[in-house]
Design a protein around this motif. Structure first.
Motif: not given
Ligand SMILES: CC(C)(COP(=O)(O)OP(=O)(O)OC[C@H]1O[C@@H](n2cnc3c(N)ncnc32)[C@H](O)[C@@H]1OP(=O)(O)O)[C@@H](O)C(=O)NCCC(=O)NCCS
Length: 292
Positions: A100, A102, A104-105, A126, A137
């Motif tokens: 959360g 920035g 991952g994006k 997931s 998005q």
């Molecule tokens: C999915 C994942 C890789 C994304 O990486 P990240 O670094 O968390 O992502 P970012 O911070 O770049 O972006 C997160 C987005 O979700 C939003 N967000 C943050 N917390 C959130 C929450 N609790 N619920 C929903 N959205 C949320 C952010 O605001 C951002 O969206 P926006 O830019 O439109 O505002 C990471 O969260 C993760 O490892 N999740 C667990 C494993 C998983 O499910 N992986 C995907 C497998 S298919």
């Protein structure tokens, strides 16, 4: 220090596995079903399978596999690959405490750039709120996935005929079935699957198809030229597979698999989404979470 996004190398893969394991373990803690099994870290066997698969992807698609790294080491990963006209996301995770923020994006953007010439794209998401938001998005339509799990009722298994063990000689057949189902063969991924999984094939005058049983004896991947053949192969997989069976990733377009699962007295629940761009849910087809 802001993480740097750089290509994943083969020697990064064990560390990448730890990032993925932590990301998914924490996700399981957060989203676990009350009636589901307790979250577990990957077993040694599963870890070895993950590492072998990811090294295979890094070797074949070095431009599709990325890490985010800072002075603490690898903090995020995304692996993806191109097969003919289809781009697939295999895995995607950021360390739990850094999600959360920035990271991952831009990782996903780097992986998606590898697929810019592809007309179709697939991923198995997931249920993570951040993941589904990011995929939506990025233009993916999200199709809920069903899972059939439990102990197969052996007395319900019909006599299954016209199914045999498969081999590398079946790759051409399998690639043509996958082209019809998802627009691309699995190509080099069969090498990996044949090395680690069991293959069952049905090839008759009325239809053809195949099913892989994965290293845990669960349904790994299934494709058929028609429903009747797919049903026959799923029964064969239930007969030959693990005592505790899972048929994962069944989309609404594949009700035939739900019919077989209920007939075998498996239980149904939903988990995650098949994300698609430029295509409809493949059928009759049960995709794999990473190799799709
Ligand atoms: C999915 C994942 C890789 C994304 O990486 P990240 O670094 O968390 O992502 P970012 O911070 O770049 O972006 C997160 C987005 O979700 C939003 N967000 C943050 N917390 C959130 C929450 N609790 N619920 C929903 N959205 C949320 C952010 O605001 C951002 O969206 P926006 O830019 O439109 O505002 C990471 O969260 C993760 O490892 N999740 C667990 C494993 C998983 O499910 N992986 C995907 C497998 S298919």
């Amino acid at each position: 220090m802001n993480p740097v996004i750089r290509p994943m190398r083969s020697e990064d893969v064990p560390e990448a596995e730890r990032v993925s394991d932590q990301g998914f373990f924490e996700l399981d803690l957060r989203t676990r079903r009350v009636d589901g099994p307790p979250p577990e870290h990957r077993s040694e066997t599963h870890r070895a399978v993950w590492i072998e698969r990811t090294r295979h992807l890094v070797r074949h698609d070095p431009g599709g596999c990325w890490v985010a790294e800072d002075d603490r080491g690898i903090v995020g990963i995304a692996t993806s690959f191109r097969r003919e006209t289809v781009w697939c996301l295999a895995t995607y995770a950021v360390l739990p405490r850094l999600q959360g923020q920035g990271i991952g994006k831009p990782l996903l953007a780097a992986a998606m750039d590898h697929g810019r010439s592809c007309t179709r794209a697939m991923l198995s998401s997931s249920s993570d709120g951040r993941a589904v938001r990011i995929y939506h998005q990025a233009g993916f339509a999200l199709h809920p996935q069903m899972y059939l799990t439990g102990t197969v009722d052996r007395s319900a298994i019909p006599v299954v005929e016209k199914v045999r063990d498969g081999s590398a000689a079946d790759v051409e057949l399998m690639d043509s079935l996958d082209r019809a189902a998802r627009g691309a063969g699995h190509g080099p991924d069969h090498e990996l699957m044949l090395r680690t999984w069991r293959l069952l094939v049905s090839d008759t005058s009325t239809g053809s198809g195949y099913v892989y049983l994965d290293e845990r004896g669960r349904v790994g991947l299934l494709a058929g030229s028609n429903r009747r053949t797919a049903v026959r192969l799923l029964w064969a997989a239930l007969a030959e597979g693990a005592e505790q069976m899972t048929v994962p990733h069944v989309t609404g377009a594949n009700q035939w698999a739900v019919d077989v699962g209920f007939a075998a007295r498996l239980a149904l629940h939903t988990e995650g989404y098949l994300g698609l761009r430029g295509m409809k849910p493949p059928a009759p087809y049960v995709h794999h979470g990473a190799l799709l």
